[in-house]
Design an enzyme around this catalytic site. Structure first.
Site, PDB file in Angstrom:
ATOM      1  N   LYS A 160      29.652  -3.039 -37.451  1.00 39.48           N
ATOM      2  CA  LYS A 160      28.288  -3.326 -37.500  1.00 39.48           C
ATOM      3  C   LYS A 160      27.012  -2.609 -37.577  1.00 39.48           C
ATOM      4  CE  LYS A 160      25.186  -6.093 -35.599  1.00 39.48           C
ATOM      5  NZ  LYS A 160      23.464  -4.477 -36.250  1.00 39.48           N
ATOM      6  N   GLU A 220      27.829   4.308 -25.846  1.00 45.65           N
ATOM      7  CA  GLU A 220      26.694   6.224 -25.372  1.00 45.65           C
ATOM      8  C   GLU A 220      25.138   5.083 -25.651  1.00 45.65           C
ATOM      9  OE1 GLU A 220      26.831   8.729 -25.297  1.00 45.65           O
ATOM     10  OE2 GLU A 220      29.433   8.968 -25.826  1.00 45.65           O
ATOM     11  N   CYS A 273      18.106   9.825 -28.934  1.00 45.72           N
ATOM     12  CA  CYS A 273      18.636   9.854 -27.934  1.00 45.72           C
ATOM     13  C   CYS A 273      18.626  10.516 -26.770  1.00 45.72           C
ATOM     14  CB  CYS A 273      19.421   8.966 -27.621  1.00 45.72           C
ATOM     15  SG  CYS A 273      20.882  10.935 -28.468  1.00 45.72           S
ATOM     16  N   GLU A 331      12.728   5.223 -20.706  1.00 47.02           N
ATOM     17  CA  GLU A 331      12.504   5.404 -22.574  1.00 47.02           C
ATOM     18  C   GLU A 331      11.798   4.749 -23.355  1.00 47.02           C
ATOM     19  OE1 GLU A 331      16.037   4.445 -24.918  1.00 47.02           O
ATOM     20  OE2 GLU A 331      16.603   6.622 -25.377  1.00 47.02           O
TER      21      GLU A 331
HETATM   22  P1  NAD Z   1      19.664  -1.850 -29.815  1.00 44.17           P
HETATM   23  O1  NAD Z   1      20.598  -1.649 -28.579  1.00 44.17           O
HETATM   24  O2  NAD Z   1      18.914  -2.361 -29.511  1.00 44.17           O
HETATM   25  O3  NAD Z   1      20.893  -1.696 -30.990  1.00 44.17           O
HETATM   26  C1  NAD Z   1      21.832  -1.221 -30.836  1.00 44.17           C
HETATM   27  C2  NAD Z   1      23.341  -2.144 -32.346  1.00 44.17           C
HETATM   28  O4  NAD Z   1      23.875  -3.111 -30.981  1.00 44.17           O
HETATM   29  C3  NAD Z   1      22.612  -2.400 -33.471  1.00 44.17           C
HETATM   30  O5  NAD Z   1      23.079  -2.641 -34.624  1.00 44.17           O
HETATM   31  C4  NAD Z   1      21.871  -4.042 -32.698  1.00 44.17           C
HETATM   32  O6  NAD Z   1      21.841  -4.020 -33.716  1.00 44.17           O
HETATM   33  C5  NAD Z   1      23.340  -4.151 -31.848  1.00 44.17           C
HETATM   34  N1  NAD Z   1      23.130  -5.321 -30.918  1.00 44.17           N
HETATM   35  C6  NAD Z   1      21.890  -5.835 -30.175  1.00 44.17           C
HETATM   36  N2  NAD Z   1      22.023  -6.793 -29.685  1.00 44.17           N
HETATM   37  C7  NAD Z   1      24.065  -7.016 -29.521  1.00 44.17           C
HETATM   38  C8  NAD Z   1      24.740  -7.764 -28.342  1.00 44.17           C
HETATM   39  N3  NAD Z   1      24.322  -8.604 -28.045  1.00 44.17           N
HETATM   40  N4  NAD Z   1      25.812  -7.349 -29.013  1.00 44.17           N
HETATM   41  C9  NAD Z   1      25.964  -6.319 -30.100  1.00 44.17           C
HETATM   42  N5  NAD Z   1      25.773  -5.833 -30.671  1.00 44.17           N
HETATM   43  C10 NAD Z   1      24.404  -5.879 -30.509  1.00 44.17           C
HETATM   44  O7  NAD Z   1      19.341   0.285 -30.044  1.00 44.17           O
HETATM   45  P2  NAD Z   1      18.965   0.601 -30.326  1.00 44.17           P
HETATM   46  O8  NAD Z   1      16.959   0.020 -30.820  1.00 44.17           O
HETATM   47  O9  NAD Z   1      19.163   0.242 -32.444  1.00 44.17           O
HETATM   48  O10 NAD Z   1      18.641   2.309 -30.965  1.00 44.17           O
HETATM   49  C11 NAD Z   1      17.801   2.545 -29.799  1.00 44.17           C
HETATM   50  C12 NAD Z   1      18.674   3.419 -28.990  1.00 44.17           C
HETATM   51  O11 NAD Z   1      19.410   3.857 -29.034  1.00 44.17           O
HETATM   52  C13 NAD Z   1      17.766   4.143 -27.548  1.00 44.17           C
HETATM   53  O12 NAD Z   1      18.471   4.025 -26.210  1.00 44.17           O
HETATM   54  C14 NAD Z   1      18.606   5.693 -27.748  1.00 44.17           C
HETATM   55  O13 NAD Z   1      18.909   6.554 -26.710  1.00 44.17           O
HETATM   56  C15 NAD Z   1      20.691   4.970 -27.972  1.00 44.17           C
HETATM   57  N6  NAD Z   1      21.027   5.880 -28.808  1.00 44.17           N
HETATM   58  C16 NAD Z   1      21.336   6.743 -27.525  1.00 44.17           C
HETATM   59  C17 NAD Z   1      22.415   7.319 -28.498  1.00 44.17           C
HETATM   60  C18 NAD Z   1      23.883   8.871 -27.515  1.00 44.17           C
HETATM   61  O14 NAD Z   1      24.521   8.900 -28.151  1.00 44.17           O
HETATM   62  N7  NAD Z   1      23.575   8.386 -26.280  1.00 44.17           N
HETATM   63  C19 NAD Z   1      22.201   7.848 -29.386  1.00 44.17           C
HETATM   64  C20 NAD Z   1      21.216   7.437 -30.753  1.00 44.17           C
HETATM   65  C21 NAD Z   1      20.754   6.341 -30.326  1.00 44.17           C
END
Ligand code: NAD
Length: 506
Positions: free
Chosen positions: A184, A259, A293, A394
């Protein structure tokens, strides 16, 4: 079979990939994906999937697992090697699509695709290793070893900031270990995800082994997380959503790999090469528009070099050109969405109210050249107190907080003084300080004389505290997420031998 269903007047419609076929969602609903540098540019129209679509995908992956787990790992890896070749052949087109889809400049999207290539080659190599242990038994005529075994169906949930690299970090190790996948991707970057899956299909992945479902996080996520047939969830995204993922996956005892967010720090000591440090802070703070991130959103500077560093850093940040990432003259692209840019603007307000000194940027960009995108100036706050929200939370945008410190020990305390623990770095010429910092920063990644970004695929990647739950991706550490150990004892003595008891028989 094509991934494009129809080329209707309002754009190309892309389908889900379930059980080896590109199919529409049963919902009949669609969502648009637009270029954040130019909202007039429609990337495509994607399936807004429902529980029913997800259940079909899980079922396909469950059935495919029965045969995929028995394909010898070196044969599984041959498919992955072919996929890596195909990604490499298409690198430029994939990078251009990605820049249009999420805004980061071409050099960076080329890097994102390259990371997927590197990861796929690296993990395909694991097909001939997947090492376990053989150890001597404590008993005579007995053989002892451990082997990795797959777990079954893996749910892969990814963010938008690395639209091809992060899916590859999860899907490729899952496959080489013998699992099947329901993927997804982020709602903001479905095209790069589709292209990756299309390549796996072309490389020969059997029917049902990889399935792709696009749609809204909660709607697609919930049935994935609650299904008893899904045994692993590998999630990268925000800490808030990660917490929900862990809670929803707990009742069915899935293995949950998280992550999440970061608030990474660069520490600049009084003996640092300041020009090098300024370069590092520009790249760490404003690369990917601060939407990594591992972005260096905090810079802690020794008071003896504070003013000299700040002047140079601000001068360089002011000279950054902000624009469409497809333009080779652009240094920094837009925020990924209107909502993300609004978050940036809110944090600028918060920083001002908290009493930090705004020394660069601080405004959204409009005017003829920027009117159609979500652009924001590179922004620097100086004289930031480590307890301020802009130094703790963040932001995920082009905002850097510069914090003065009086000593190395204070820098380390500030560096560790956040809830996150992904990446940290130090600029110093003193090897003793460098080693002390390597030891004392409680993060999953550490750099010396380099910014907080720049991980390579063959070492573990991940963070501590609110960034992660103890797993790592990349390197051989990723295999621990997607496999379980089985310890095997073969007794060829022909008699009952009791471990720990029949030890007198030397
Ligand atoms: P997000 O948490 O909004 O979404 C991540 C994923 O989860 C998306 O595919 C989203 O559609 C899905 N999602 C959202 N709600 C959900 C739910 N209730 N159940 C299951 N899936 C759900 O994050 P984002 O805005 O896409 O990405 C940014 C974040 O990701 C930042 O906080 C960043 O630090 C983090 N990030 C972390 C790493 C790492 O390796 N630590 C790497 C890249 C990004």
């Amino acid at each position: 079979m094509t991934i494009m269903a129809e080329n209707i007047s309002h754009g190309t419609v892309y389908h889900n990939f379930i059980d080896g076929s590109w199919v529409p969602s049963v919902s009949g609903d669609l969502f648009e994906n637009r270029n954040p540098a130019n909202t007039g540019d429609l990337i495509g129209v994607f399936q807004k999937s429902t529980r029913q679509d997800v259940e079909r995908a899980i079922d396909a992956a469950r059935r495919a697992y029965a045969s995929w787990r028995l394909v010898p790992a070196p044969r599984r890896a041959e498919i992955l090697f072919r996929a890596a070749h195909l990604i490499a052949d298409r690198k430029e087109a994939l990078a251009r699509d990605m820049t249009r889809e999420m805004g980061k400049v071409l050099d960076e999207t080329r890097g994102d695709v390259q990371e997927a290539i590197d990861m796929t080659y690296f993990m395909a190599g694991e097909g001939r290793r997947l090492y376990g242990q053989t150890v001597p038994s404590e008993l005579r005529d007995k053989f002892a070893m451990s082997v990795r075994q797959p777990l079954g169906v893996c749910a892969v949930i990814t963010p938008w900031n690395f639209p091809m690299a992060i899916p590859s970090w999860k899907i490729v190790p899952a496959l080489v270990c013998g699992n099947t996948v329901v993927f997804k991707p982020a709602t903001l970057t479905p095209l790069s995800a589709l292209s990756f899956v299309k390549i796996l299909e072309e490389a020969g992945i059997p029917q049902g082994v990889v399935n792709l479902i696009t749609g809204v996080g909660g709607e697609v996520g919930e049935p994935l997380l609650s299904s008893d047939d899904v045994r692993v969830v590998s999630f990268t995204g925000s800490t808030a959503v990660g917490r929900t993922v862990a809670q929803q996956a707990a009742p069915s005892f899935k293995k949950v790999h998280l992550e999440m967010g970061g608030k990474n720090v660069i520490m600049i000591m009084d003996d640092a090469n300041l020009d090098l440090a300024v370069e590092g802070c520009l790249w760490g703070g404003f690369g990917t528009t601060g939407q990594r991130c591992t972005a260096a959103s905090r810079v802690v500077v020794h008071e003896r070099v504070y003013r000299a560093f700040l002047d140079r850093f601000v001068a360089r940040a002011k000279a950054l050109r902000v624009g469409d990432g497809l333009d080779p003259a652009t240094h920094m692209g837009p925020s990924v969405s209107d909502a993300q840019r609004k978050t940036v603007m809110e944090y600028v307000d918060i920083g001002l109210k908290e009493g930090a000194t705004l020394v660069c940027g601080g405004h959204p960009l409009g005017g003829e050249s920027h009117a159609k995108g979500f652009f924001h100036e590179p922004t620097i706050f100086a004289d930031v107190d480590p307890s301020m929200r802009i130094a703790q939370e963040e932001i995920f945008g082009p905002v850097v907080s510069v914090i003065p410190c009086r000593s190395f020990d204070e820098a380390v305390a500030i560096g560790n003084g956040v809830t996150y623990g992904l990446s940290a770095s130090i600029y110093t010429q003193d090897v003793n300080r460098a080693f002390a910092a390597m030891r004392d920063l409680y993060t999953g990644i550490f750099y010396v004389n380099a910014p907080t970004i720049g991980a390579e695929v063959h070492l573990p990647f991940g963070g501590t505290k609110a960034t992660g739950n103890g797993h790592r991706e990349a390197g051989t550490a990723a295999l621990d997420v997607f496999s379980e150990w089985k310890s095997i004892y073969v007794d060829f003595s022909g008699r009952l031998q009791r471990a720990q008891i029949d030890t007198a028989d030397l």
